[in-house]
Design a protein around this motif. Sequence first.
Motif, PDB file in Angstrom:
ATOM      1  N   ASP A 113     -66.722 -31.942 -46.662  1.00 27.15           N
ATOM      2  CA  ASP A 113     -65.933 -31.293 -47.653  1.00 27.15           C
ATOM      3  C   ASP A 113     -66.558 -31.752 -48.976  1.00 27.15           C
ATOM      4  O   ASP A 113     -65.976 -31.015 -50.125  1.00 27.15           O
ATOM      5  CB  ASP A 113     -64.623 -32.149 -47.627  1.00 27.15           C
ATOM      6  CG  ASP A 113     -63.503 -31.672 -46.339  1.00 27.15           C
ATOM      7  OD1 ASP A 113     -64.011 -30.675 -45.883  1.00 27.15           O
ATOM      8  OD2 ASP A 113     -62.768 -32.450 -45.983  1.00 27.15           O
ATOM      9  N   LEU A 114     -67.484 -32.187 -48.956  1.00 25.02           N
ATOM     10  CA  LEU A 114     -68.405 -32.569 -50.354  1.00 25.02           C
ATOM     11  C   LEU A 114     -69.068 -31.488 -50.772  1.00 25.02           C
ATOM     12  O   LEU A 114     -69.876 -30.908 -49.850  1.00 25.02           O
ATOM     13  CB  LEU A 114     -69.192 -33.828 -50.081  1.00 25.02           C
ATOM     14  CG  LEU A 114     -68.521 -35.071 -50.221  1.00 25.02           C
ATOM     15  CD1 LEU A 114     -69.375 -36.283 -49.958  1.00 25.02           C
ATOM     16  CD2 LEU A 114     -67.797 -35.500 -51.574  1.00 25.02           C
ATOM     17  N   THR A 115     -69.034 -30.901 -52.154  1.00 21.25           N
ATOM     18  CA  THR A 115     -69.859 -29.800 -52.634  1.00 21.25           C
ATOM     19  C   THR A 115     -71.077 -30.439 -52.979  1.00 21.25           C
ATOM     20  O   THR A 115     -71.397 -31.673 -53.064  1.00 21.25           O
ATOM     21  CB  THR A 115     -69.081 -29.336 -53.845  1.00 21.25           C
ATOM     22  OG1 THR A 115     -69.164 -30.237 -54.757  1.00 21.25           O
ATOM     23  CG2 THR A 115     -67.828 -28.887 -53.501  1.00 21.25           C
ATOM     24  N   SER A 116     -72.134 -29.596 -53.313  1.00 20.27           N
ATOM     25  CA  SER A 116     -73.392 -30.104 -53.563  1.00 20.27           C
ATOM     26  C   SER A 116     -73.227 -30.887 -54.759  1.00 20.27           C
ATOM     27  O   SER A 116     -73.937 -31.839 -54.952  1.00 20.27           O
ATOM     28  CB  SER A 116     -74.211 -28.966 -53.869  1.00 20.27           C
ATOM     29  OG  SER A 116     -74.500 -28.076 -52.640  1.00 20.27           O
ATOM     30  N   GLU A 117     -72.427 -30.471 -55.761  1.00 22.33           N
ATOM     31  CA  GLU A 117     -72.299 -31.239 -57.075  1.00 22.33           C
ATOM     32  C   GLU A 117     -71.818 -32.698 -56.590  1.00 22.33           C
ATOM     33  O   GLU A 117     -72.201 -33.635 -57.288  1.00 22.33           O
ATOM     34  CB  GLU A 117     -71.334 -30.680 -57.819  1.00 22.33           C
ATOM     35  CG  GLU A 117     -71.209 -31.143 -59.345  1.00 22.33           C
ATOM     36  CD  GLU A 117     -70.330 -30.591 -60.334  1.00 22.33           C
ATOM     37  OE1 GLU A 117     -69.963 -31.177 -61.223  1.00 22.33           O
ATOM     38  OE2 GLU A 117     -69.985 -29.429 -59.810  1.00 22.33           O
ATOM     39  N   THR A 161     -65.915 -49.320 -50.876  1.00 24.74           N
ATOM     40  CA  THR A 161     -67.137 -48.827 -51.925  1.00 24.74           C
ATOM     41  C   THR A 161     -66.954 -47.334 -51.807  1.00 24.74           C
ATOM     42  O   THR A 161     -67.069 -46.855 -53.045  1.00 24.74           O
ATOM     43  CB  THR A 161     -68.573 -49.195 -51.560  1.00 24.74           C
ATOM     44  OG1 THR A 161     -68.413 -50.995 -51.515  1.00 24.74           O
ATOM     45  CG2 THR A 161     -69.518 -48.865 -52.351  1.00 24.74           C
ATOM     46  N   LEU A 162     -67.104 -46.784 -50.857  1.00 24.19           N
ATOM     47  CA  LEU A 162     -66.905 -45.400 -50.608  1.00 24.19           C
ATOM     48  C   LEU A 162     -65.607 -44.794 -51.195  1.00 24.19           C
ATOM     49  O   LEU A 162     -65.724 -43.950 -51.876  1.00 24.19           O
ATOM     50  CB  LEU A 162     -67.039 -44.762 -49.019  1.00 24.19           C
ATOM     51  CG  LEU A 162     -67.028 -43.519 -48.886  1.00 24.19           C
ATOM     52  CD1 LEU A 162     -68.028 -42.687 -49.688  1.00 24.19           C
ATOM     53  CD2 LEU A 162     -67.150 -43.063 -47.267  1.00 24.19           C
ATOM     54  N   LYS A 163     -64.557 -45.598 -50.976  1.00 23.12           N
ATOM     55  CA  LYS A 163     -63.383 -45.199 -51.491  1.00 23.12           C
ATOM     56  C   LYS A 163     -63.484 -45.137 -53.308  1.00 23.12           C
ATOM     57  O   LYS A 163     -62.949 -44.010 -53.899  1.00 23.12           O
ATOM     58  CB  LYS A 163     -61.984 -45.878 -51.131  1.00 23.12           C
ATOM     59  CG  LYS A 163     -61.733 -45.564 -50.053  1.00 23.12           C
ATOM     60  CD  LYS A 163     -60.167 -46.173 -49.578  1.00 23.12           C
ATOM     61  CE  LYS A 163     -59.989 -47.824 -49.779  1.00 23.12           C
ATOM     62  NZ  LYS A 163     -58.664 -48.208 -49.307  1.00 23.12           N
ATOM     63  N   PHE A 169     -63.680 -38.400 -58.541  1.00 23.22           N
ATOM     64  CA  PHE A 169     -63.898 -36.916 -58.666  1.00 23.22           C
ATOM     65  C   PHE A 169     -63.567 -36.341 -57.113  1.00 23.22           C
ATOM     66  O   PHE A 169     -63.136 -35.319 -57.210  1.00 23.22           O
ATOM     67  CB  PHE A 169     -65.402 -36.700 -58.878  1.00 23.22           C
ATOM     68  CG  PHE A 169     -66.422 -37.300 -57.772  1.00 23.22           C
ATOM     69  CD1 PHE A 169     -66.752 -36.505 -56.737  1.00 23.22           C
ATOM     70  CD2 PHE A 169     -67.008 -38.509 -58.172  1.00 23.22           C
ATOM     71  CE1 PHE A 169     -67.579 -36.954 -55.882  1.00 23.22           C
ATOM     72  CE2 PHE A 169     -67.835 -39.084 -57.069  1.00 23.22           C
ATOM     73  CZ  PHE A 169     -68.029 -38.362 -56.141  1.00 23.22           C
ATOM     74  N   ARG A 170     -63.158 -36.972 -56.365  1.00 22.35           N
ATOM     75  CA  ARG A 170     -62.535 -36.614 -54.981  1.00 22.35           C
ATOM     76  C   ARG A 170     -61.385 -37.327 -54.501  1.00 22.35           C
ATOM     77  O   ARG A 170     -61.554 -38.041 -53.235  1.00 22.35           O
ATOM     78  CB  ARG A 170     -63.737 -36.116 -53.997  1.00 22.35           C
ATOM     79  CG  ARG A 170     -64.681 -34.971 -54.130  1.00 22.35           C
ATOM     80  CD  ARG A 170     -63.708 -33.693 -54.428  1.00 22.35           C
ATOM     81  NE  ARG A 170     -63.081 -33.338 -53.304  1.00 22.35           N
ATOM     82  CZ  ARG A 170     -63.630 -32.673 -52.096  1.00 22.35           C
ATOM     83  NH1 ARG A 170     -64.769 -32.152 -52.457  1.00 22.35           N
ATOM     84  NH2 ARG A 170     -62.876 -32.087 -51.354  1.00 22.35           N
ATOM     85  N   LEU A 173     -60.297 -37.239 -50.741  1.00 21.36           N
ATOM     86  CA  LEU A 173     -61.081 -37.563 -49.708  1.00 21.36           C
ATOM     87  C   LEU A 173     -60.884 -38.969 -49.613  1.00 21.36           C
ATOM     88  O   LEU A 173     -60.921 -39.316 -48.720  1.00 21.36           O
ATOM     89  CB  LEU A 173     -62.531 -37.236 -49.812  1.00 21.36           C
ATOM     90  CG  LEU A 173     -62.860 -35.697 -49.918  1.00 21.36           C
ATOM     91  CD1 LEU A 173     -64.675 -35.483 -49.983  1.00 21.36           C
ATOM     92  CD2 LEU A 173     -62.485 -35.200 -48.895  1.00 21.36           C
ATOM     93  N   LYS A 174     -60.481 -39.629 -51.009  1.00 19.36           N
ATOM     94  CA  LYS A 174     -60.169 -41.137 -50.862  1.00 19.36           C
ATOM     95  C   LYS A 174     -59.129 -41.273 -50.073  1.00 19.36           C
ATOM     96  O   LYS A 174     -58.641 -42.273 -49.297  1.00 19.36           O
ATOM     97  CB  LYS A 174     -59.910 -41.661 -52.417  1.00 19.36           C
ATOM     98  CG  LYS A 174     -59.800 -42.873 -52.452  1.00 19.36           C
ATOM     99  CD  LYS A 174     -58.418 -43.526 -52.507  1.00 19.36           C
ATOM    100  CE  LYS A 174     -57.988 -44.935 -53.088  1.00 19.36           C
ATOM    101  NZ  LYS A 174     -56.761 -45.076 -52.903  1.00 19.36           N
ATOM    102  N   LYS A 175     -58.105 -40.361 -50.122  1.00 18.72           N
ATOM    103  CA  LYS A 175     -56.672 -40.374 -49.484  1.00 18.72           C
ATOM    104  C   LYS A 175     -56.971 -40.056 -47.926  1.00 18.72           C
ATOM    105  O   LYS A 175     -56.384 -40.833 -47.048  1.00 18.72           O
ATOM    106  CB  LYS A 175     -55.816 -39.274 -49.905  1.00 18.72           C
ATOM    107  CG  LYS A 175     -55.317 -39.555 -51.344  1.00 18.72           C
ATOM    108  CD  LYS A 175     -54.262 -38.440 -51.721  1.00 18.72           C
ATOM    109  CE  LYS A 175     -53.842 -38.842 -53.199  1.00 18.72           C
ATOM    110  NZ  LYS A 175     -52.751 -37.572 -53.544  1.00 18.72           N
ATOM    111  N   LYS A 176     -57.707 -39.545 -47.658  1.00 16.43           N
ATOM    112  CA  LYS A 176     -58.307 -39.320 -46.275  1.00 16.43           C
ATOM    113  C   LYS A 176     -58.739 -40.709 -45.709  1.00 16.43           C
ATOM    114  O   LYS A 176     -58.397 -40.981 -44.224  1.00 16.43           O
ATOM    115  CB  LYS A 176     -59.539 -38.330 -45.838  1.00 16.43           C
ATOM    116  CG  LYS A 176     -59.202 -36.836 -46.019  1.00 16.43           C
ATOM    117  CD  LYS A 176     -60.464 -35.971 -45.320  1.00 16.43           C
ATOM    118  CE  LYS A 176     -59.846 -34.596 -45.132  1.00 16.43           C
ATOM    119  NZ  LYS A 176     -61.118 -33.876 -44.643  1.00 16.43           N
TER     120      LYS A 176
END
Length: 350
Positions: A113-117, A161-163, A169-170, A173-176
């Motif tokens: 789901d992550l874009t290149s940016e 840490t990932l959250k 900016f996403r 995905l943090k909610k996932k």
Amino acid sequence: MSTEFRKLLLEVSEALGTEELSALKFFSLDYVAKGTLEAIRDPKALFEVLQERCMIGAGNLFFLKELLYRIHRIDLLTAHLGSSREEMERELQVPGRAQVSDYRQLLYGIAEDLTSENVQKVKFLLQGPLQKSKLQENASMLQVFLEMEINEIIKEDNLTTLKDILQGFRADLKKKIDAYEGKKREKYSREEVRYPVSVSVYPEEQGAKQYGEIYKMENNPHGYCLIINNHIFKNRRHNREGTLQDGESDSSGHLEVDARPPTSIPDRADILIGMATVEDYFCYRSRSTGSVYIQSLCEKMELLCPQRMDLASILTEVNREVATKDIEGFKQMPKITSTLLKLLIFEVPQ
């Protein structure tokens, strides 16, 4: 091995690309050591290793089917394995059927789901915790996740840490991740129902259905725990450096080999033995932070005792966690030997 099966693996291998191979290797990390996977350069070699681990075979194709389903190669699933998206979705609804962990599914889904940016932002925020050489522009998100695991920035039970990184900016995905953690807590709650709070030494007082007897643990304190931690030996070469650090964080630092345990099978009831490794194999210990097994045991005890999970089940959780760790290219398999006649649940004082 049948010629037909080898032909099947060859045809599937030739249809897979480099990025797909990386994904298959990532999904296989719970079964194959990182060092072994790093040396694999083509799908055929991966399938050979999975056969050696008894993960796939002529009469055992489910893991291969699941791998193809996870990387969205439904064409190969249908053409070569006689399955379909719908069939796999039904199969994977069966509890315990999926062999790719929820944790790896989550990380792979985030990477997709992550874009290149987005990926560049993640790499920028990880400078410091990770070496710059591991964050080069051509490093995929799965490779970054792997390095985060190796450095224990993330692990199955700790994605804080990932959250924090994704929140800026996403947030979707943090909610996932939040949903994954909620599902994991719910799973532990179901385990508690299996060995539930209503399972009491005095079930008649609560009118509860009893699923199994438990040992009485009424005294406060329960008793004494004698811990023998061998550190200094007459022969200094045998000193167990790092053993004083055993126990809560783990480390990917330098590891040493501990002795093979003797065969130890009790001939009396009410004995539970948890060993760091099976007979005739070594267990591993970090000089800086201690034993991989002891650290996992302490962590699981702290997490699961308050949930009233019995000790044998906690040791099983420890077995699973240690067995899935990549210990600098090695694997370690703990062992439980039990003659317990009831559930052993440590009641946490209120």
